[in-house]
Structure formats: C-alpha cells, structure tokens
Design a protein around this motif. Structure first.
Motif, short mmCIF file in Angstrom:
data_model
loop_
_atom_site.label_atom_id
_atom_site.label_comp_id
_atom_site.label_asym_id
_atom_site.label_seq_id
_atom_site.Cartn_x
_atom_site.Cartn_y
_atom_site.Cartn_z
N PHE A 281 0.20 -1.30 -0.06
CA PHE A 281 -0.25 -0.16 -0.34
C PHE A 281 0.72 0.67 0.10
CE2 PHE A 281 0.80 -1.11 4.01
CZ PHE A 281 1.47 -0.05 5.03
N VAL A 282 0.24 2.40 -0.49
CA VAL A 282 0.70 3.90 -0.66
C VAL A 282 0.04 4.90 0.14
CG1 VAL A 282 0.67 4.45 -2.90
CG2 VAL A 282 1.86 5.58 -1.91
N VAL A 283 0.64 5.52 1.33
CA VAL A 283 -0.42 6.47 1.12
C VAL A 283 0.28 8.07 1.24
CG1 VAL A 283 -1.93 8.11 3.43
CG2 VAL A 283 -1.21 4.97 3.73
N PHE A 284 -0.50 8.68 0.76
CA PHE A 284 -0.39 10.07 0.55
C PHE A 284 -0.72 11.23 1.60
CE2 PHE A 284 -1.70 8.14 -3.88
CZ PHE A 284 -0.38 7.54 -4.38
N MET A 285 0.46 11.21 2.34
CA MET A 285 0.21 11.69 3.53
C MET A 285 0.72 13.73 3.12
SD MET A 285 0.03 10.07 6.30
CE MET A 285 0.52 10.79 7.34
N LYS A 286 1.79 13.83 2.01
CA LYS A 286 1.44 15.19 2.26
C LYS A 286 2.09 15.15 0.21
CE LYS A 286 5.07 19.78 2.36
NZ LYS A 286 5.54 20.10 3.13
N ILE A 287 0.89 16.09 0.02
CA ILE A 287 1.75 16.42 -1.87
C ILE A 287 1.56 17.88 -2.22
CG2 ILE A 287 0.70 16.06 -4.04
CD1 ILE A 287 1.16 13.41 -2.69
N PRO A 288 2.97 18.42 -2.21
CA PRO A 288 3.08 19.91 -1.66
C PRO A 288 2.89 20.77 -3.77
CG PRO A 288 4.99 18.73 -2.42
CD PRO A 288 4.22 18.07 -1.96
N THR A 289 2.68 19.19 -4.34
CA THR A 289 2.10 20.09 -5.67
C THR A 289 0.91 19.72 -6.74
OG1 THR A 289 3.11 18.05 -6.74
CG2 THR A 289 4.86 20.58 -6.76
N HIS A 290 0.32 20.36 -7.48
CA HIS A 290 -0.80 19.82 -8.42
C HIS A 290 -0.34 19.78 -9.81
CE1 HIS A 290 -4.85 20.53 -9.74
NE2 HIS A 290 -5.29 20.35 -8.59
N TRP A 291 -1.12 18.71 -9.91
CA TRP A 291 -0.66 17.55 -11.24
C TRP A 291 -0.94 18.67 -12.29
CZ3 TRP A 291 -4.47 17.41 -14.95
CH2 TRP A 291 -6.36 17.17 -14.69
N LYS A 292 -2.05 19.69 -12.59
CA LYS A 292 -2.49 20.57 -13.06
C LYS A 292 -1.14 21.29 -13.82
CE LYS A 292 -6.93 20.96 -12.54
NZ LYS A 292 -8.39 21.61 -12.71
N SER B 32 -2.71 10.94 -11.12
CA SER B 32 -2.55 12.26 -11.18
C SER B 32 -2.98 12.70 -9.50
CB SER B 32 -3.63 13.08 -12.53
OG SER B 32 -2.32 11.75 -13.70
N LEU B 33 -1.10 13.45 -9.19
CA LEU B 33 -1.94 14.13 -8.07
C LEU B 33 -1.94 15.52 -7.71
CD1 LEU B 33 0.43 11.58 -6.12
CD2 LEU B 33 -1.98 11.20 -6.30
N SER B 34 -2.31 15.51 -6.47
CA SER B 34 -2.45 17.45 -5.54
C SER B 34 -2.84 17.02 -4.38
CB SER B 34 -3.49 18.31 -7.10
OG SER B 34 -5.00 17.25 -6.17
#
Length: 234
Positions: free
Chosen positions: A117-128, A165-167
C-alpha cells in the motif's frame, strides 16, 4: 474509512483524521532506522516507522487485506464454504516513510509479500501545474508528478498503465494493492517542498517460519552465553 475497488485489483480509499494523525505521530518519532538501503527508490531519504500495538493494521489494513483476499472466489469457497483451509491471518511485515524531493523518483518495481500500500501524506504540487511545465505540456502522455500502476492481463500481450494524477486534495488517500502489481512514481519539478508518502508490505502469517526464526535467535543467545562463560573462566 470509505473505500471502492478499481479494476478488481486494488482499493482506492481515504483515511479519516484519526488515522492520519496516527501516521503523522509515527513519522514524528525520533531515532528511526534508515530504510533507504532496502528500497528501490531514487530518493534521498526513507525511514522505517513502527505501528504501535498494531493499531493501523487492525483499524485499516486488515479490512483491506481481507477484502482483496476474498475477492478471489477460490479463497472464499475454501475458507467459508468447504472450510478446507482456515481463515487467513495477515501481518504487517514492513512500514516506512519516503521523503521525495523534486527531480527524485521511484522506478518501476514490485514489493515483497502478499499485499502492499501507499498513503499520500503530503503532496506539495498540483498535477495541472506539473503537466503544464515545458517538459510535459507537449507530451501525448504528460506524467510529471504522477503515480502509476503497470500491469498485464491473461492471454493478452499488451501492457496496461493506470495513472494517478496527484494534488494536495489527495493527501490522506491510500492505494492498497497486490504486492506483485508493478508501480512507479514520476518526479515533480519547480517545488522545494518534499512529497511525503508511507508504504508497507503485508504477508500471510507463517507460524513455522516465526518458530524457526525464534529458535535461531535462541540458539544465538545460548552460544553467546556459552562464550561469555568461557571467557569468564579464563
């Protein structure tokens, strides 16, 4: 924890605030062991973290493991209908946190064990914004900052990819999937903040292997004690 199954292979779910707070607390523990030497990621920092009292496994991971396991009709039939095998007992084998900086990435790989598994804790960027960068904007498959599954299907020579695509809106999202399922993380750009994710592996509990491991540990302890006694006599 609301959840949904995709492609009959993985679970895409969101953790609640209590679950996220627990993981942040585990990350904040001091004196964590370096995990980078055991991982494939081309990133500068990975650390082992602990699931105290099996809390995260019992409250989150166990249900996910059982859901995918019994999605296979043969498993359900053998355990609940014919009862020819006992219900599975899973165990959390490894748990670690990744700190990914810009330009860093995780190459295509699979994990050990039965599930991962993977948990996205902090995503500082936006895919757009990432897909609009010069490196991606003219591509037919813009992929900067994406997470991706790589898979094939029986009797089919094609290789399929599934992009995520992550944000920042994905913070708290967890993907739970079979350990054999190939996956990779693309680099992101023009951001000094770190992306923080947690990953782990789950395996079927094997009492025989655990017995042998403890037996070996006992033998080592006995040998050390014997050597100390011999040294004291000298």
């Amino acid at each position: 924890m609301a959840e949904r199954m995709n492609k009959d292979l993985w679970i895409d779910t969101r953790l609640n605030q209590e679950e996220m707070d627990y993981l942040w607390s585990a990350i904040s523990e001091e004196n964590k062991e370096d995990a980078k030497k055991n991982l494939a990621g081309n990133i500068s920092k990975s650390e082992q973290i602990k699931d105290k009292d099996n809390w995260f496994y019992e409250n989150v991971l166990k249900e996910c493991a059982e859901t995918i396991y019994f999605k296979d009709w043969n498993n359900y039939y053998n355990v609940h209908v014919t009862k020819c095998i006992p219900p599975p007992v899973f165990t959390l084998d490894e748990l670690w946190v990744n700190y990914q900086k810009q330009h860093e990435f995780n190459p295509p790989r699979k994990h050990d064990g039965l599930y991962s598994f993977v948990v996205f804790m902090k995503i500082p960027t936006h895919w757009k914004e990432q897909h609009a960068l010069p490196i991606s904007v003219n591509s037919t498959i813009p992929s900067a900052s994406n997470f991706m599954f790589v898979r094939s299907e029986k009797n089919n020579h094609y290789v399929y990819v599934d992009y995520f695509s992550l944000s920042p809106e994905d913070e708290g999202r967890m993907l739970f999937f079979p350990a054999w399922l190939g996956h990779q993380v693309y680099p992101f750009y023009e951001c000094e903040e770190e992306r923080v994710t947690i990953s782990g592996n789950i395996r079927l509990y094997d009492p025989i292997s655990e017995y042998k491991e403890k037996e070996n540990m006992l033998k080592m302890s006995e040998n050390n004690t014997k050597k100390i006694k011999e040294d004291l006599k000298k």
